[in-house]
Motif scaffolding. Structure first.
Motif, PDB file in Angstrom:
ATOM      1  N   GLY A 508     -49.299 -47.621  -2.933  1.00 33.74           N
ATOM      2  CA  GLY A 508     -50.321 -47.393  -1.909  1.00 33.74           C
ATOM      3  C   GLY A 508     -51.595 -48.141  -2.225  1.00 33.74           C
ATOM      4  N   ASN A 509     -52.427 -48.231  -1.213  1.00 31.98           N
ATOM      5  CA  ASN A 509     -53.635 -49.029  -1.280  1.00 31.98           C
ATOM      6  C   ASN A 509     -54.459 -48.752  -2.540  1.00 31.98           C
ATOM      7  N   GLY A 510     -54.654 -49.813  -3.336  1.00 33.75           N
ATOM      8  CA  GLY A 510     -55.477 -49.673  -4.539  1.00 33.75           C
ATOM      9  C   GLY A 510     -54.733 -49.108  -5.729  1.00 33.75           C
ATOM     10  N   LYS A 511     -53.489 -48.685  -5.522  1.00 36.73           N
ATOM     11  CA  LYS A 511     -52.754 -48.061  -6.627  1.00 36.73           C
ATOM     12  C   LYS A 511     -51.699 -48.970  -7.232  1.00 36.73           C
ATOM     13  N   ARG A 512     -51.606 -50.146  -6.683  1.00 38.61           N
ATOM     14  CA  ARG A 512     -50.675 -51.145  -7.208  1.00 38.61           C
ATOM     15  C   ARG A 512     -49.218 -50.691  -7.123  1.00 38.61           C
ATOM     16  N   PHE A 513     -48.397 -51.090  -8.135  1.00 41.66           N
ATOM     17  CA  PHE A 513     -46.942 -50.956  -8.031  1.00 41.66           C
ATOM     18  C   PHE A 513     -46.343 -50.429  -9.329  1.00 41.66           C
ATOM     19  N   GLU A 514     -45.110 -49.966  -9.209  1.00 41.75           N
ATOM     20  CA  GLU A 514     -44.363 -49.572 -10.406  1.00 41.75           C
ATOM     21  C   GLU A 514     -42.955 -50.129 -10.287  1.00 41.75           C
ATOM     22  N   PHE A 515     -42.366 -50.394 -11.422  1.00 44.70           N
ATOM     23  CA  PHE A 515     -40.965 -50.820 -11.395  1.00 44.70           C
ATOM     24  C   PHE A 515     -40.051 -49.602 -11.436  1.00 44.70           C
ATOM     25  N   LYS A 516     -38.956 -49.702 -10.683  1.00 46.64           N
ATOM     26  CA  LYS A 516     -37.893 -48.706 -10.807  1.00 46.64           C
ATOM     27  C   LYS A 516     -36.901 -49.273 -11.816  1.00 46.64           C
ATOM     28  N   TYR A 517     -37.136 -48.962 -13.063  1.00 43.52           N
ATOM     29  CA  TYR A 517     -36.290 -49.566 -14.096  1.00 43.52           C
ATOM     30  C   TYR A 517     -34.837 -49.104 -14.006  1.00 43.52           C
ATOM     31  N   ASP A 518     -34.594 -48.014 -13.304  1.00 45.44           N
ATOM     32  CA  ASP A 518     -33.205 -47.589 -13.105  1.00 45.44           C
ATOM     33  C   ASP A 518     -32.395 -48.655 -12.364  1.00 45.44           C
ATOM     34  N   TYR A 519     -33.084 -49.444 -11.554  1.00 47.67           N
ATOM     35  CA  TYR A 519     -32.359 -50.395 -10.707  1.00 47.67           C
ATOM     36  C   TYR A 519     -32.705 -51.850 -10.981  1.00 47.67           C
ATOM     37  N   CYS A 520     -33.848 -52.098 -11.616  1.00 44.98           N
ATOM     38  CA  CYS A 520     -34.264 -53.480 -11.876  1.00 44.98           C
ATOM     39  C   CYS A 520     -33.218 -54.154 -12.752  1.00 44.98           C
ATOM     40  N   LYS A 521     -32.679 -55.276 -12.254  1.00 46.13           N
ATOM     41  CA  LYS A 521     -31.660 -56.004 -13.005  1.00 46.13           C
ATOM     42  C   LYS A 521     -32.278 -57.043 -13.931  1.00 46.13           C
ATOM     43  N   GLY A 522     -33.579 -57.193 -13.848  1.00 46.79           N
ATOM     44  CA  GLY A 522     -34.258 -58.127 -14.744  1.00 46.79           C
ATOM     45  C   GLY A 522     -34.131 -59.582 -14.334  1.00 46.79           C
ATOM     46  N   CYS A 523     -34.053 -59.847 -13.026  1.00 51.44           N
ATOM     47  CA  CYS A 523     -33.868 -61.235 -12.586  1.00 51.44           C
ATOM     48  C   CYS A 523     -35.135 -62.058 -12.799  1.00 51.44           C
ATOM     49  N   GLY A 524     -36.289 -61.406 -12.774  1.00 50.99           N
ATOM     50  CA  GLY A 524     -37.531 -62.133 -13.040  1.00 50.99           C
ATOM     51  C   GLY A 524     -38.172 -62.766 -11.825  1.00 50.99           C
ATOM     52  N   MET A 525     -37.619 -62.501 -10.646  1.00 49.80           N
ATOM     53  CA  MET A 525     -38.179 -63.120  -9.448  1.00 49.80           C
ATOM     54  C   MET A 525     -39.611 -62.646  -9.202  1.00 49.80           C
ATOM     55  N   CYS A 526     -39.876 -61.391  -9.517  1.00 44.28           N
ATOM     56  CA  CYS A 526     -41.229 -60.859  -9.310  1.00 44.28           C
ATOM     57  C   CYS A 526     -42.245 -61.639 -10.136  1.00 44.28           C
ATOM     58  N   VAL A 527     -41.830 -61.973 -11.363  1.00 39.18           N
ATOM     59  CA  VAL A 527     -42.731 -62.724 -12.243  1.00 39.18           C
ATOM     60  C   VAL A 527     -42.954 -64.121 -11.661  1.00 39.18           C
TER      61      VAL A 527
END
Lengths: 542, 329, 418
Positions: A508-527
């Motif tokens: 939400g606004n101003g609160k940024r983001f979190e990763f859902k490590y349960d599902y993140c496959k580590g592709c690195g596209m976000c980086v």
């Protein structure tokens, strides 16, 4: 019948959430804040990226308050700071640096126009004395008031402001802005005793019951070298000339003015002389023009106004209303050496602007304080040889400029606060500085810099009106939005969008983001697609 | 033009979201309540372009139809990685029938909805390039010529990836696949073969044809939205890099899509009733080697000047034909 | 109302009475007249609320049907012969997904050699595809069984193939009692799908199933189809109540009570067989006949109990399992496992070859005397095949078999001299 879905062939929706694809990962993305180069280089320690962030969305007061956490003089700094932040700005590698300085000035002026205030901290019961109401002293006073300490400044001059008032002409630094920002500090409860020269620190401290002291008397004594002279021309000192102009004293500047020296004071004198209707102004410098210590913008504006730079010359003699100049040559290592060739130029007055020294009078009666190579040594916490006596600004070993002085004031205030509470704190470790190679600049709109309007040359030559104009509000917001927010998430939603596994949660606004490590496959596209380099991959512990 | 670039300092409409823009100018993907039609836990490879493209497109279609959407899916990666018993990654009503019949199945769904008077419910068919340009082409063409009320979305990753990277009629010249190995005098896939389905779709005179890319989210969403505002047969072909099949870094998927567009090798355009109505201009032109060098399927091409220049010539032709340069912010 | 109409037209009217919502049409002889007539009914407005779609192939036809049925629409299509093979993948898929589509098969031979005439090879080629297969004897039954087919299909959520002999039934004009709409509506309620694609209740239909569950899925498909063995007679009974006609349920029998010899068959040939049976009975032969209506599911129990008392069974079928012999016969033998009865296989009527009473008389007489081969090809021109086989023995390359046979019967020479 509705629930008799055929076995295995028909599935309920969303069942894949049971499949924790996070176990595929060998590297994990993590959000981080890297240090933007502007912040990293700012001598006042401003969080530039952060205040630009607020300015981008038009939240000017929030932006201004962010500046005020580190610097109580946005309107002053927005004019006279040499903005090393802009030189460091990563945007330079895309098109041009963000006009940080002009946005700061806009915000500073907004605050003055709207009479925005800052409240002092809760009273601590401690008293601190400050010697010298220049930028360092005022900055220190401001920060000490934020911490709730009682502050008194002793100033020998009739007005506060130090070199900004007495060394920087009005056309660069309109006095009403300076006065307003000083006044704001006074309104926080800082007492300024003008025309009060302190001769004995220890005695004054004891007499009034101060718990600590901060010395910031600057380096106000102009350096003066003896030049062989037949006394056919008056020979003046730069800082004195500028102070005389500030105090509306009759000026000796007339006819052909020769300014000797290549620093900012020399340029200030030269440009003042132009404005005072002299016949011509030449700045004589020993070095080549590109080696002049004055700020390039200042030199350029001076030249536009008619100042002539005479580079690679030293003044060897004043004789019969003329100056004898020896030609110099640049040798290996960038230094200049005399050539033995001479020339003569006519002159009406010579102004030496070759540097300034600290007035040693303050330390005359104090054994523990001694000037070493013209300056006063302080430790990491800016404390001098005497417990509880701190010092900063031009009088301590450092480059000398307004921004550094403000930074010193802040740093000393924090040290004093900690010292008063009994213990110095460990400094937080600085974040890694973000390099443009860590960023994805594709995402930034092409946006050339908004150039501040420049007073037209003729008007400049005839008065002390402010040369560099204001940014209007649209331009200021526009300029702020050129900021790439290097190393700090600005919520562009790219990571949230480009994740093929929907493994980023938007908070939400101003609160940024979190990763859902349960599902993140580590592709690195976000980086890869993070514009500002605020995510990095870290090896997973397996 | 599907998507009008907002010329706005900072990131304008280049990023997924932008807090400085009006809500209307932000993407569906930037919203906290996007439908996540294709949810977490699916079994696509790391950095799968198709998984990304599908969520982009379907979420946009969901938004455009107020969640009244049904999808028919061809056999292929998208089907296999989303619905292995017992877990489905879809959140929409979805059917998989066969490899070659997604368009026809969608026609049937649309017919059923029409006869039942469910005007608000809309139908999408989707598949990979194999299921679209090859085995499903008959049904696709039939759906087009009948002008059935279906949006067909082809996720084009230029080969049969699910079966282990074989050539399809969408595989570009020079590319290494398991059936076009980089050996012999003409290594990789033959040049001057293959099928341009967007052009063929246009030849059916259907209301809407567009190409899109996973690196141009605003553009892609605008095209889906526009498609959903129309009725009849519509076709969108989305460029979706495949790290497995292309031999590229999973992190590079969006970047590769971008380089394909920026080199002109994959022109983005819209067409209505057989006429091109807009093209997405190149922002920073690059040579094709910038795009090719990140992909092992073109490793041999990088050492083969003749093939390299043939691919560059294709890009140059596209730039010329579609007018891809100029007029961009 | 009794009408003198073409079989195809009768079927079209029957289907229309079932209020289909989606009809997929692709032409292939001999079913074409059915979808043509349906097209006219939709176009004229007589059949309302129905989407009639001209598709691009049989594969497309059934695929569209899969979509419409999955979206909850009552769906009909028709095919034959090559068309059945072209849609074969979708045939398996429709049943696998449990979609209650009704499809008419105008039974026809399969090429090569291409042949447009009747036999039942096409339906037989997909007998194990998971569809219910109902074979009709005449056009009245064709009409009645189509109406029942929708009800069976929708009750079980399984597709039903109604198999009618091409030309012999599809193109024959007979008196048919076409039911009225009120009756059909009373018999057949609106389609309530067991599952459908609905944005308000989303499902994922058509998952990939691995070794861990595939066997169970197939077992359940088998189990579900065997439920039709109870359902088909039940629905036949319901039909009889409303329409007053009996379509026979799983099988029909004719004079088998005291029969030593029973002829077993599928489809329209039973008419001729019944005539021959009557004539032979008048000469004292204890002979009867049995028609299998439901070939899938295969009614083992019903067939076994009907044939238990016989000494011999002659399975007469219009299809051939190349390399095996009779397809129907093999199934019948399985039903009679452990029963002391001789089963003969007779292949006849392939590719439209007429089945004459004379030949049947001869056949049945030989059967009663137990003088039949295990597999008999009715009216096989043995001289032609013997000559061809001899030629093959002599020459390694004997040219096109088809052309040689035609030459032998004089067609090629006649054409050349013409």
């Amino acid at each position: 019948m509705k629930n008799t879905k055929p076995y295995a062939i028909t599935l309920d929706v969303g069942g894949s959430l049971l499949n924790k694809t996070g176990s595929w990962r060998t590297d994990r993305p993590v959000y981080l804040d890297r240090l933007p180069p502007c912040n990293s280089t700012c001598p006042a320690g401003e969080n530039i990226q952060q205040w630009l962030y607020h300015a981008e969305s038009g939240e000017y007061k929030k932006a201004w308050l962010e500046i005020m956490k580190n610097n109580p003089f946005p309107a002053v700094m927005g004019r006279v700071c040499y903005h090393s932040c802009e030189s460091a700005c990563n945007r330079t590698q895309l098109d041009e640096p963000v006009g940080i300085n002009s946005v700061e000035r806009f915000l500073g002026d907004q605050a003055i126009n709207n009479q925005w205030k800052v409240k002092p901290g809760k009273s601590s019961g401690k008293k601190v004395m400050i010697v010298g109401a220049g930028m360092a002293g005022l900055s220190c006073a401001y920060h000490l008031r934020l911490a709730g300490h009682d502050v008194t400044i002793f100033e020998s001059s009739p007005k506060p402001g130090g070199m900004v008032r007495y060394g920087i002409p009005k056309y660069r630094m309109p006095r009403e802005k300076l006065n307003a920002e000083i006044h704001r500090i006074e309104e926080m409860g800082v007492k300024i005793e003008l025309n009060t020269k302190v001769f004995n620190i220890a005695a004054t401290k004891e007499k009034y019951g101060f718990d600590a002291a901060f010395l910031s008397i600057g380096a106000q004594n102009g350096q003066y070298i003896e030049i062989k002279s037949d006394q056919s021309l008056p020979s003046l000192v730069g800082v004195d000339v500028l102070q005389g102009i500030e105090e509306d004293k009759p000026s000796d500047l007339h006819g052909q003015v020769i300014v000797y020296g290549g620093g900012n004071t020399a340029i200030d004198v030269a440009r003042s002389a132009i404005r005072m209707g002299t016949q011509g102004v030449k700045v004589v410098v020993r070095n080549s023009r590109d080696k002049m210590p004055a700020h390039l913008d200042e030199i350029n504006e001076a030249v536009q106004e008619g100042v002539e730079i005479v580079a690679l010359r030293s003044i060897v003699e004043i004789s019969d209303g003329h100056l004898v100049l020896e030609k110099m040559v640049t040798v290996e290592g960038g230094k200049s050496q005399p050539t033995g060739e001479f020339e003569t130029i006519p002159a009406s007055v010579v102004v030496q602007a070759l540097g300034q020294n600290v007035d040693p009078g303050l330390f005359a009666d104090v054994d523990q304080l001694e000037l070493d190579d013209g300056v006063l040594d302080v430790d990491f916490h800016m404390m001098s040889g005497i417990e509880g006596v701190f010092a900063g600004g031009d009088m301590v070993p450092s480059d000398r400029n307004v921004t550094i002085a403000i930074g010193h004031g802040k740093k000393a205030a924090r040290s004093i606060d900690q010292w008063l509470k009994g213990e110095f704190q460990q400094m937080d470790e600085k974040h890694e500085v973000v390099d443009i190679s860590m960023m994805n600049t594709w995402y930034y709109s092409d946006a050339p810099r908004t150039i501040r309007p420049i007073l037209d040359v003729v008007r400049r030559q005839s008065g002390f009106a402010e040369v560099v104009g204001d940014l209007d509000e649209d331009s200021a917001a526009f300029e702020a939005r050129r900021c790439m927010s290097c190393g700090n998430c600005f919520e562009c939603d790219n990571c949230y969008g480009v994740c093929p596994d929907n493994a980023v949660i938007k908070l939400g606004n101003g609160k940024r983001f979190e990763f859902k490590y349960d599902y993140c496959k580590g592709c690195g596209m976000c980086v890869e697609e993070c514009p500002c380099g605020a995510i990095k991959m870290e090896p997973e512990e397996i | 033009m599907a998507h009008q670039q907002v010329k706005f300092y900072q990131t304008g409409t280049l990023t997924v979201g932008n807090r400085l823009l009006d809500e209307d100018n932000r993407t569906v993907q930037a919203t906290m309540d996007r439908s996540n039609s294709l949810d977490s836990g699916h079994r696509a490879c790391q950095g799968c372009g198709e998984a990304l493209g599908a969520r982009y497109a379907i979420d946009a279609a969901m938004r455009a139809t107020d969640n009244q959407l049904i999808a028919a899916n061809a056999t292929g990666c998208l089907e296999v990685f989303t619905t292995p018993y017992p877990e489905s990654a879809w959140r929409i009503p979805w059917i998989h029938s066969l490899f070659g019949n997604a368009a026809a199945v969608a026609t049937g769904i649309a017919a059923a909805l029409k006869v039942k008077g469910k005007k608000e419910v809309r139908v999408i068919a989707q598949g990979g390039d194999g299921g679209t340009t090859d085995i499903g082409f008959g049904c696709l063409s039939g759906m087009f010529e009948r002008n059935d009320d279906v949006l067909y979305i082809c996720y084009d990753n230029q080969g049969y990836m699910n079966t282990g990277v074989q050539r399809s009629s969408a595989t570009p010249g020079g590319a290494r696949t398991a059936t076009t190995m980089p050996v012999g005098p003409q290594p990789g896939a033959d040049f001057d073969k293959g099928k341009n389905v967007p052009s063929i779709a246009m030849a059916h005179n259907i209301p809407y044809v567009a190409t899109a890319s996973v690196d141009r989210l605003h553009d892609l969403e605008a095209k889906v939205k526009k498609a959903m505002s129309m009725h009849g047969a519509r076709y969108i072909q989305v460029f979706v890099p495949c790290p497995l099949g292309w031999g590229s870094q999973p992190a590079k998927t969006v970047n590769l899509a971008r380089l394909a567009i920026e080199s002109g090798i994959y022109p983005l355009f819209e067409a209505e009733h057989g006429e091109i109505t807009s093209v997405t201009k190149i922002r920073n032109l690059v040579q094709v080697d910038e795009y090719l060098k990140h992909q092992r399927r073109f490793a041999h091409v990088m050492k083969n000047p003749e093939q390299l220049s043939a691919i560059q010539a294709t890009a140059d032709r596209n730039i010329q034909k579609y007018g891809l340069l100029g007029g961009q912010e | 109302m009794l009408k003198q109409i073409e079989g195809s037209h009768g079927v079209a009217e029957a289907v229309a009475l079932c209020r289909p919502e989606v009809i997929c049409c692709y032409p292939i002889t001999p079913q074409t007249h059915i979808v043509e007539d349906l097209g006219a009914l939709v176009k004229s407005g007589k059949l309302e609320n129905c989407e009639y779609i001209n598709v691009e192939s049989e594969f497309g036809a059934l695929s569209v049907g899969i979509g419409s049925s999955a979206a909850g629409a009552r769906t009909y299509t028709a095919t034959a012969s090559q068309g059945m093979l072209f849609m074969a993948e979708a045939v398996y898929n429709a049943s696998g997904l449990g979609l209650p589509i009704v499809m008419t098969v105008g039974n026809r031979a399969i090429g090569a050699p291409i042949n447009i005439w009747n036999d039942q090879t096409d339906s037989m080629s997909v007998r194990d595809a998971g569809w219910i297969q109902l074979f009709v004897e005449d056009n009245q039954q064709a009409v009645d069984i189509h109406i029942q087919a929708f009800k069976i299909a929708e009750r079980l959520s399984l597709p039903v193939m109604v198999c009618m002999d091409g030309f012999i039934l599809t193109h024959a004009y007979e008196g048919i009692d076409v039911p009225d709409q009120e009756q059909v509506d009373k018999f057949l309620p609106p389609f309530e799908p067991r599952q459908s694609l609905d944005p308000n209740d989303p499902i994922s239909l058509g998952a990939m199933v691995g070794p861990e569950a595939y066997t169970e899925v197939r077992y359940l498909a088998h189990h579900k189809q065997t439920q039709a063995l109870d359902l088909i007679p039940e629905i036949n009974e319901e039909f009889k109540q409303i329409f007053g006609r009996d379509s026979g349920g799983l099988i029909s029998t004719y004079n088998i009570e005291d029969a030593d010899t029973v002829i077993v068959t599928l489809g329209s040939v039973i008419g001729t067989i019944q005539e021959v049976v009557d004539e032979q009975r008048s000469q004292g032969a204890k002979i009867g006949a049995l028609t299998i209506r439901s070939f899938r599911p295969f009614p083992f129990e019903a067939i076994r109990s009907a044939l238990e008392g016989a000494k011999r069974v002659v399975v007469f079928e219009k299809c051939l399992a190349v390399g095996l012999g009779g397809i129907v016969a093999t199934n019948v033998r399985l039903a009679l496992d452990g029963v002391a009865v001789t089963v003969y296989t007779v292949i006849g009527g392939l590719g439209g070859r007429p089945i004459t009473r004379k030949s049947l008389h001869h056949l049945f007489e030989n059967a009663v005397k137990d003088e039949l081969e295990e597999v008999t090809f009715l009216d096989l021109k043995t001289d032609v095949v013997e000559r061809e086989l001899e030629r093959e023995r002599q020459l390694i390359r004997s040219g096109s078999i088809a052309e040689n046979i035609l030459r032998d019967v004089g067609v090629v020479d006649a054409a050349k001299t013409a």
